[in-house]
Write a protein that holds these residues in place. Structure first.
Motif, PDB file in Angstrom:
ATOM      1  N   LYS A 210       0.833  -1.204   0.000  1.00  0.00           N
ATOM      2  CA  LYS A 210       0.000   0.000   0.000  1.00  0.00           C
ATOM      3  C   LYS A 210       0.866   1.252   0.000  1.00  0.00           C
ATOM      4  O   LYS A 210       0.550   2.229  -0.675  1.00  0.00           O
ATOM      5  CB  LYS A 210      -0.926  -0.001   1.209  1.00  0.00           C
ATOM      6  N   PHE A 211       1.954   1.205   0.745  1.00  0.00           N
ATOM      7  CA  PHE A 211       2.863   2.353   0.782  1.00  0.00           C
ATOM      8  C   PHE A 211       3.449   2.625  -0.596  1.00  0.00           C
ATOM      9  O   PHE A 211       3.474   3.768  -1.067  1.00  0.00           O
ATOM     10  CB  PHE A 211       3.982   2.102   1.792  1.00  0.00           C
ATOM     11  N   HIS A 212       3.928   1.582  -1.247  1.00  0.00           N
ATOM     12  CA  HIS A 212       4.529   1.757  -2.582  1.00  0.00           C
ATOM     13  C   HIS A 212       3.501   2.242  -3.592  1.00  0.00           C
ATOM     14  O   HIS A 212       3.814   3.065  -4.459  1.00  0.00           O
ATOM     15  CB  HIS A 212       5.149   0.439  -3.053  1.00  0.00           C
ATOM     16  N   GLN A 213       2.287   1.725  -3.499  1.00  0.00           N
ATOM     17  CA  GLN A 213       1.244   2.135  -4.428  1.00  0.00           C
ATOM     18  C   GLN A 213       0.905   3.612  -4.269  1.00  0.00           C
ATOM     19  O   GLN A 213       0.594   4.301  -5.242  1.00  0.00           O
ATOM     20  CB  GLN A 213      -0.013   1.293  -4.200  1.00  0.00           C
ATOM     21  N   GLY A 214       0.971   4.111  -3.052  1.00  0.00           N
ATOM     22  CA  GLY A 214       0.598   5.502  -2.809  1.00  0.00           C
ATOM     23  C   GLY A 214       1.767   6.447  -2.715  1.00  0.00           C
ATOM     24  O   GLY A 214       1.604   7.597  -2.298  1.00  0.00           O
ATOM     25  N   LEU A 215       2.957   5.974  -3.116  1.00  0.00           N
ATOM     26  CA  LEU A 215       4.147   6.810  -2.996  1.00  0.00           C
ATOM     27  C   LEU A 215       4.170   7.836  -4.128  1.00  0.00           C
ATOM     28  O   LEU A 215       4.625   7.575  -5.231  1.00  0.00           O
ATOM     29  CB  LEU A 215       5.407   5.947  -3.039  1.00  0.00           C
ATOM     30  N   SER A 216       3.658   9.003  -3.832  1.00  0.00           N
ATOM     31  CA  SER A 216       3.611  10.065  -4.835  1.00  0.00           C
ATOM     32  C   SER A 216       3.773  11.405  -4.127  1.00  0.00           C
ATOM     33  O   SER A 216       2.820  11.974  -3.608  1.00  0.00           O
ATOM     34  CB  SER A 216       2.280  10.030  -5.601  1.00  0.00           C
ATOM     35  N   SER A 217       4.996  11.855  -4.064  1.00  0.00           N
ATOM     36  CA  SER A 217       5.288  13.136  -3.423  1.00  0.00           C
ATOM     37  C   SER A 217       6.325  13.867  -4.253  1.00  0.00           C
ATOM     38  O   SER A 217       7.172  13.245  -4.909  1.00  0.00           O
ATOM     39  CB  SER A 217       5.792  12.920  -1.992  1.00  0.00           C
ATOM     40  N   GLU A 218       6.271  15.163  -4.231  1.00  0.00           N
ATOM     41  CA  GLU A 218       7.196  15.958  -5.024  1.00  0.00           C
ATOM     42  C   GLU A 218       8.609  15.847  -4.470  1.00  0.00           C
ATOM     43  O   GLU A 218       8.824  15.813  -3.257  1.00  0.00           O
ATOM     44  CB  GLU A 218       6.748  17.418  -5.036  1.00  0.00           C
ATOM     45  N   HIS A 219       9.563  15.763  -5.374  1.00  0.00           N
ATOM     46  CA  HIS A 219      10.975  15.696  -4.991  1.00  0.00           C
ATOM     47  C   HIS A 219      11.759  16.462  -6.054  1.00  0.00           C
ATOM     48  O   HIS A 219      11.471  16.344  -7.254  1.00  0.00           O
ATOM     49  CB  HIS A 219      11.449  14.247  -4.912  1.00  0.00           C
ATOM     50  N   PRO A 220      12.754  17.243  -5.660  1.00  0.00           N
ATOM     51  CA  PRO A 220      13.487  18.052  -6.658  1.00  0.00           C
ATOM     52  C   PRO A 220      14.205  17.225  -7.712  1.00  0.00           C
ATOM     53  O   PRO A 220      14.516  17.748  -8.790  1.00  0.00           O
ATOM     54  CB  PRO A 220      14.474  18.851  -5.798  1.00  0.00           C
ATOM     55  N   TYR A 221      14.485  15.950  -7.424  1.00  0.00           N
ATOM     56  CA  TYR A 221      15.222  15.143  -8.401  1.00  0.00           C
ATOM     57  C   TYR A 221      14.392  13.963  -8.913  1.00  0.00           C
ATOM     58  O   TYR A 221      14.962  12.997  -9.426  1.00  0.00           O
ATOM     59  CB  TYR A 221      16.542  14.651  -7.790  1.00  0.00           C
ATOM     60  N   GLU A 222      13.091  14.035  -8.806  1.00  0.00           N
ATOM     61  CA  GLU A 222      12.274  12.981  -9.394  1.00  0.00           C
ATOM     62  C   GLU A 222      12.411  13.037 -10.910  1.00  0.00           C
ATOM     63  O   GLU A 222      12.566  14.110 -11.510  1.00  0.00           O
ATOM     64  CB  GLU A 222      10.825  13.126  -8.970  1.00  0.00           C
ATOM     65  N   ALA A 223      12.356  11.853 -11.516  1.00  0.00           N
ATOM     66  CA  ALA A 223      12.576  11.762 -12.967  1.00  0.00           C
ATOM     67  C   ALA A 223      11.642  10.726 -13.555  1.00  0.00           C
ATOM     68  O   ALA A 223      11.635   9.565 -13.125  1.00  0.00           O
ATOM     69  CB  ALA A 223      14.029  11.385 -13.271  1.00  0.00           C
ATOM     70  N   SER A 224      10.846  11.119 -14.526  1.00  0.00           N
ATOM     71  CA  SER A 224       9.964  10.190 -15.210  1.00  0.00           C
ATOM     72  C   SER A 224      10.786   9.147 -15.951  1.00  0.00           C
ATOM     73  O   SER A 224      11.897   9.407 -16.429  1.00  0.00           O
ATOM     74  CB  SER A 224       9.078  10.951 -16.201  1.00  0.00           C
ATOM     75  N   ALA A 225      10.244   7.926 -16.050  1.00  0.00           N
ATOM     76  CA  ALA A 225      10.945   6.854 -16.758  1.00  0.00           C
ATOM     77  C   ALA A 225      11.234   7.213 -18.206  1.00  0.00           C
ATOM     78  O   ALA A 225      12.200   6.713 -18.796  1.00  0.00           O
ATOM     79  CB  ALA A 225      10.121   5.565 -16.688  1.00  0.00           C
ATOM     80  N   TRP A 226      10.421   8.091 -18.795  1.00  0.00           N
ATOM     81  CA  TRP A 226      10.659   8.511 -20.177  1.00  0.00           C
ATOM     82  C   TRP A 226      12.030   9.157 -20.337  1.00  0.00           C
ATOM     83  O   TRP A 226      12.619   9.102 -21.427  1.00  0.00           O
ATOM     84  CB  TRP A 226       9.586   9.501 -20.621  1.00  0.00           C
ATOM     85  N   SER A 227      12.544   9.772 -19.283  1.00  0.00           N
ATOM     86  CA  SER A 227      13.789  10.533 -19.388  1.00  0.00           C
ATOM     87  C   SER A 227      15.037   9.733 -19.044  1.00  0.00           C
ATOM     88  O   SER A 227      16.149  10.230 -19.180  1.00  0.00           O
ATOM     89  CB  SER A 227      13.731  11.761 -18.464  1.00  0.00           C
ATOM     90  N   TRP A 228      14.871   8.498 -18.596  1.00  0.00           N
ATOM     91  CA  TRP A 228      16.021   7.766 -18.070  1.00  0.00           C
ATOM     92  C   TRP A 228      17.085   7.497 -19.129  1.00  0.00           C
ATOM     93  O   TRP A 228      18.280   7.683 -18.871  1.00  0.00           O
ATOM     94  CB  TRP A 228      15.572   6.446 -17.459  1.00  0.00           C
TER      95      TRP A 228
END
Length: 568
Positions: free
Chosen positions: A388-406
């Protein structure tokens, strides 16, 4: 050192043609399969058709056998120097080390995670980890990676960065050895094996992850080890198939196997390499749950390899026989073995009495699941809450990166950044910088991104199983992240499939090098191109090395290395 095989070999692939020949003695025309001479069903002939002429290091010329082992050792030595030198810099917990290193210390003294007081990092950095509290801590990642970090702390002490990071550096170095051996096995080429080991040794993303105690480098290692074990199993299974068909053929008049044998084929017995792969995948799952996708993908991959082997050997019912005689044993060799291995990694939690959720079942009796031991019900509840924690893990982070950009390194993760003052050691200008940025070598990563399209063509168009194997491994590590677009993600997650990107790039190098039968000018020009690429990659790694290892450089020199605005 001469070149053994430069273009990726297609021996044993689905596209390998079956050469028709005039039948000798009894033939199989009425059996619905192409007529073949009896000699085609000897163990030696079948082995050559299923595997190729080079099956192991013993099949290399004597002058090259030493290089089969020396190349992985040399590339690992290069990688080891880059990873272990100044490993204790910076002398503080960086990025998510604040979680995993302290959890590892908890494992070392208790076998499970315990809580820490406020400002525990200051005490830990000062060499005083004993401020740990007695109460349990709730965490959402399995134990294996933290146990591996704890091993380094046990060897060198928990009060210094060398102890914190030793296991990560050793694991990263050993993965270079693995990749070089895998490349040699996959491509039947010492040159390509050396290129693969060198590229992984000097890649910045792999380097940073090997010098930082996060869980992902351990996940990458066990996945790579499982892939290598399945490669060994592929050849071992085909060797067994050839030997058993050959023995069956020898007892029949005319030297041909019976129609029943060619209809279904033999059982291949216990596949020990496949069981080892199951153990490795269980340890990967015990590091991070994202290994589940590799368990599914690798399981299907090994079954497809067996189906292809039975088809190439001339077995008429290769689909049904492959599913029943190979698919079911493959499932039993991988999934239950991985599951048992995974459960074993929770031994510290099982043996405790006050780990988090350890007594949950005692205080929450259940009529439906009461037949299960309380410890198992408690662990199941733990996993449900973590999911449940992993499913709801959605918080802003300065270094978050979408998989499209990897693949293009659109937003690498900054692990550490400081601005030393002028006059401090190593800083003799007005503005200095000491940073750790988990950005890969651009030439390697951008070249690997392009190579995926080439691999897709060679797999779909030329039916080369090697291209398909590399693509499958990349897909298992990369594509599942697109299923969770709302989840907070980071570029460093890509380390799980980074070695396979290198394999894809090396595959393309094999195409550039050409075949031994190509004209000399063609081979020379290909070799020059590959050498030029490798030299460029080495020089580029030397250029970026300061921002991978927290060297103190001027702020201007740091800005020169920030090639994209998103890297800052």
């Amino acid at each position: 050192m001469t070149q053994t095989s430069v273009r990726p070999d297609t021996a044993g692939s689905a596209s390998t043609p079956v050469s028709p020949a005039a039948p000798r003695g009894r033939n199989l025309e009425g059996h619905g399969w192409i007529s073949r001479p009896a000699e085609a069903f000897t163990a030696e002939a079948l082995t050559r058709r299923l595997i190729g002429s080079i099956q192991s290091w013993r099949d290399y010329p004597p002058s090259l056998r030493l290089w089969f082992w020396l190349i992985p050792a040399l590339t690992a030595a290069v990688g080891g120097i880059l990873r272990f030198v100044r490993l204790d810099v910076p002398r503080s917990l960086v990025f998510d080390e604040t979680y995993y290193v302290k959890d590892a210390y908890s494992y070392l003294i208790s076998g499970y995670e315990r809580s820490w007081p406020d400002k525990a990092n200051d005490a830990f950095n000062a060499g005083n980890p004993t401020v740990i509290l007695a109460s349990p801590e709730y965490v959402v990642h399995p134990p294996v990676g933290k146990w591996m970090i704890a091993a380094g702390m046990w060897l060198f002490g928990p009060d210094n960065p060398l102890g914190w990071r030793f296991s990560a550096a050793l694991t990263g170095t050993l993965s270079i050895v693995l990749l070089a051996l895998i490349a040699q096995k996959l491509f039947r080429s010492l040159i390509l094996g050396a290129a693969a080991g060198l590229l992984l040794a000097i890649d910045g993303h792999h380097l940073v992850m090997s010098r930082t105690s996060l869980l992902d480098v351990f996940l990458m290692f066990w996945i790579l080890a499982a892939f290598g074990a399945l490669l060994m199993d592929r050849d071992d299974g085909r060797r067994r198939l050839a030997a058993r068909l050959g023995r069956q053929a020898a007892v029949y008049q005319g030297g041909l196997p019976s129609r029943l044998q060619l209809l279904f084929g033999p059982w291949l017995g216990i596949r020990w390499w496949r069981i080892l792969a199951g153990v490795c995948l269980g340890l990967a799952l015990g590091t991070k749950w994202s290994a589940l996708f590799f368990i599914a993908g690798f399981g299907l991959l090994t079954v497809f390899w067996d189906l292809s082997a039975r088809r190439t050997a001339g077995i008429r019912g290769w689909i049904s026989a492959g599913i029943i005689k190979d698919g079911l044993p493959a499932f039993l060799s991988i999934v239950p073995v991985a599951a048992v291995t995974y459960l074993a990694t929770w031994t510290g939690w099982f043996r405790s009495t006050d780990a988090y959720y350890r007594q949950w079942a005692t205080t929450n009796p259940s009529a439906d699941w009461g037949w299960l031991p309380d410890s198992v019900r408690s662990l199941a509840h733990y996993h449900l809450e973590a999911y449940k924690f992993h499913q709801g893990l959605s918080s802003e982070h300065p270094y978050e990166a979408s998989a499209w950009s990897w693949l293009v390194m659109g937003r690498p993760t900054s692990f550490y950044y400081e601005s030393p003052k002028q006059g401090t050691a190593g800083c003799d200008v007005a503005q200095c910088t000491s940073a750790i940025l988990s950005v890969g070598n651009p030439l390697i990563w951008w070249g690997a991104a392009v190579s995926l399209a080439v691999l897709l063509f060679w797999w779909a168009g030329r039916r080369d199983w090697r291209a398909g194997a590399v693509l499958a491994a990349v897909a298992c590590g990369y594509l599942p992240w697109f299923l969770y677009p709302e989840r907070t993600m980071f570029y460093f997650y890509a380390i799980s499939f980074a070695p396979f990107l290198v394999l894809g790039l090396v595959y393309c190098m094999g195409l550039v090098l050409g075949r031994r039968t190509d004209p000399l000018w063609r081979r020379r020009s290909g070799l020059y191109g590959v050498v030029l690429f490798l030299v460029g990659a080495v020089l580029l790694s030397a250029f970026f090395y300061p921002v991978w290892t927290a060297e103190i450089i001027s702020y201007q020199d740091w800005r020169v290395r920030m090639w994209m605005p998103s890297w800052i």
